[in-house]
Design a protein around this motif. Structure first.
Motif, PDB file in Angstrom:
ATOM      1  N   GLU A  63      24.087 -12.553 -13.625  1.00 26.58           N
ATOM      2  CA  GLU A  63      23.200 -12.380 -14.786  1.00 26.58           C
ATOM      3  C   GLU A  63      23.303 -13.557 -15.750  1.00 26.58           C
ATOM      4  O   GLU A  63      22.299 -14.092 -16.206  1.00 26.58           O
ATOM      5  CB  GLU A  63      23.545 -11.074 -15.531  1.00 26.58           C
ATOM      6  N   ASP A  73      18.980 -12.191 -10.502  1.00 29.42           N
ATOM      7  CA  ASP A  73      18.909 -10.734 -10.509  1.00 29.42           C
ATOM      8  C   ASP A  73      19.953 -10.185  -9.529  1.00 29.42           C
ATOM      9  O   ASP A  73      19.807 -10.341  -8.319  1.00 29.42           O
ATOM     10  CB  ASP A  73      17.497 -10.292 -10.096  1.00 29.42           C
ATOM     11  N   ASP A 125      20.476  -7.324  -8.453  1.00 34.39           N
ATOM     12  CA  ASP A 125      20.016  -6.319  -7.497  1.00 34.39           C
ATOM     13  C   ASP A 125      19.341  -6.990  -6.306  1.00 34.39           C
ATOM     14  O   ASP A 125      19.163  -6.369  -5.257  1.00 34.39           O
ATOM     15  CB  ASP A 125      19.045  -5.342  -8.180  1.00 34.39           C
ATOM     16  N   GLU A 126      18.954  -8.254  -6.467  1.00 34.87           N
ATOM     17  CA  GLU A 126      18.307  -8.970  -5.369  1.00 34.87           C
ATOM     18  C   GLU A 126      19.288  -9.886  -4.639  1.00 34.87           C
ATOM     19  O   GLU A 126      19.236 -10.031  -3.422  1.00 34.87           O
ATOM     20  CB  GLU A 126      17.142  -9.800  -5.927  1.00 34.87           C
TER      21      GLU A 126
END
Ligand code: PHE
Length: 366
Positions: A303, A308, A310-311
């Motif tokens: 971050e 990202d 989550d990716e």
């Protein structure tokens, strides 16, 4: 007549006793030169009556001949002696090897960095770099070490006394991990890099120097997991140490910038009283040696770097280059690495012609 005889005998005795060519030449001039006594005697023949001349000439001619022969013989003897003397003194042994021309050598740290670049290039990694004068944000904050984080205290950081124009706290980077942040910010994902370079900590003994070398590894992609990390480290260490029996032990650990964090130990065995890498670390006579820190890149770090989490996922590792060199090439005092002693380098350095290559085995030839 007997006067001529005596003079001739004296001259020949002097000629035979002459111990160098200059003395001999002086004797020649004295007898046979333009004003030499034999030459003058020969000149007197012109003023003599024919009978007198017939009487005297043969003796004078004979004396001249004998003196000239004596000079020639002595000259040959002296020249020969001179030649013998020179032959004896001016020896040139063509069987001796040519003298060694002074030559430089490649420092073990450079050698190992070249070997690592070669190994990781083969695995599809490129080489990234970052500044040694780093700011507090890249070295700590973006690596999930806020200003009050206790891990900061463990780094023995060299801080610059004043903040820069942008009010940043500058420091000498304490590890190569800030290059992770710089690479992610600059190129986004996916990433496959190594980052070798100098790092600094206020610490000094036989195994710690205020400046030393690390190499960072970072892989960011989709679906990256701990198995990728383990395989990469195993492949790298087997290639680097040039043995297939390298065994790794992964231990849970803690770094603020990786989660989970994994400390990697490598198995060793005792061979002739020396620890040699390889073999099962748990067997009797074997053991484990702590080698490097690693882990899955912390979501917070992704971050901070603008990715990202989550990716994208990834793993990172950091290892001491000097320590790798010591283990592979058998040096035991780290301080000698940075003494700049030409004798140490002549002993432990590598030929500039010995370029590490995967196909030839990355290690240096003996
Ligand atoms: N930067 C850590 C150190 O200097 C090593 C490390 C790098 C650990 C990357 C985990 C991941 O000790």
């Amino acid at each position: 007549m007997s006067e001529l005889q005596t003079r001739k005998d004296q001259a020949i005795a002097a000629i035979d006793a002459a111990d160098n060519l200059d003395a001999l030449e002086a004797l020649r001039v004295e007898a046979l030169g333009k004003q030499g006594w034999i030459s003058l005697l020969l000149k007197t023949l012109g003023q003599m009556s024919p009978e007198e001349r017939q009487n005297q000439a043969p003796a004078i001619q004979a004396a001249r001949g004998e003196v000239a022969d004596a000079i020639a013989a002595r000259k040959a003897a002296l020249e020969n002696a001179e030649l013998e003397r020179r032959l004896a003194s001016e020896t040139l042994d063509l069987s001796l090897p040519a003298p060694q021309a002074p030559r430089g050598s490649v420092h073990p740290v450079s050698q190992v960095m070249d070997e690592l670049a070669e190994i990781f290039a083969d695995l599809g990694f490129s080489v990234a770099t970052g500044p040694e004068i780093e700011d507090d944000w890249h070295n700590f904050t973006a690596l999930n070490m806020a200003e009050t984080h206790p891990a900061r205290a463990m780094h023995d950081t060299f801080y610059f006394p004043d903040r820069d124009a942008e009010k940043r706290q500058m420091l000498l980077r304490t590890h190569t991990s800030p290059v992770q942040i710089r690479s992610m910010v600059a190129q986004g994902a996916p990433i496959r890099i190594i980052a070798p370079g100098r790092v600094y900590r206020s610490d000094s003994d036989a195994t710690h120097t205020p400046m030393f070398h690390q190499i960072e590894g970072l892989v960011i992609d989709r679906d990256i997991h701990l198995g990728h990390l383990k395989w990469t480290l195993e492949t790298f260490l087997k290639a680097f140490f040039e043995r297939d029996d390298i065994v790794l032990r992964l231990r849970p650990s803690y770094f603020p910038f990786t989660e989970p964090s994994v400390e990697v130990d490598v198995g060793w065995q005792a061979v002739n009283g020396r620890r040699v890498l390889g073999g099962d670390g748990d067997a009797p006579g074997h053991g484990w040696m702590e080698l490097l820190g690693s882990g899955m890149v912390n979501r917070r770090v992704l971050e901070f770097a603008g990715l990202d989490p989550d990716e994208w996922q990834g793993f990172a590792f950091g290892v001491g280059v000097d320590r790798l060199a010591m283990l592979k090439y058998g040096m035991d005092d780290l301080r000698a690495f940075f003494d700049g002693d030409a004798r140490w380098l002549a002993h432990y350095g590598f030929s500039a012609f010995d370029q590490p290559s995967i196909s030839a085995g990355v290690g240096a030839r003996a």
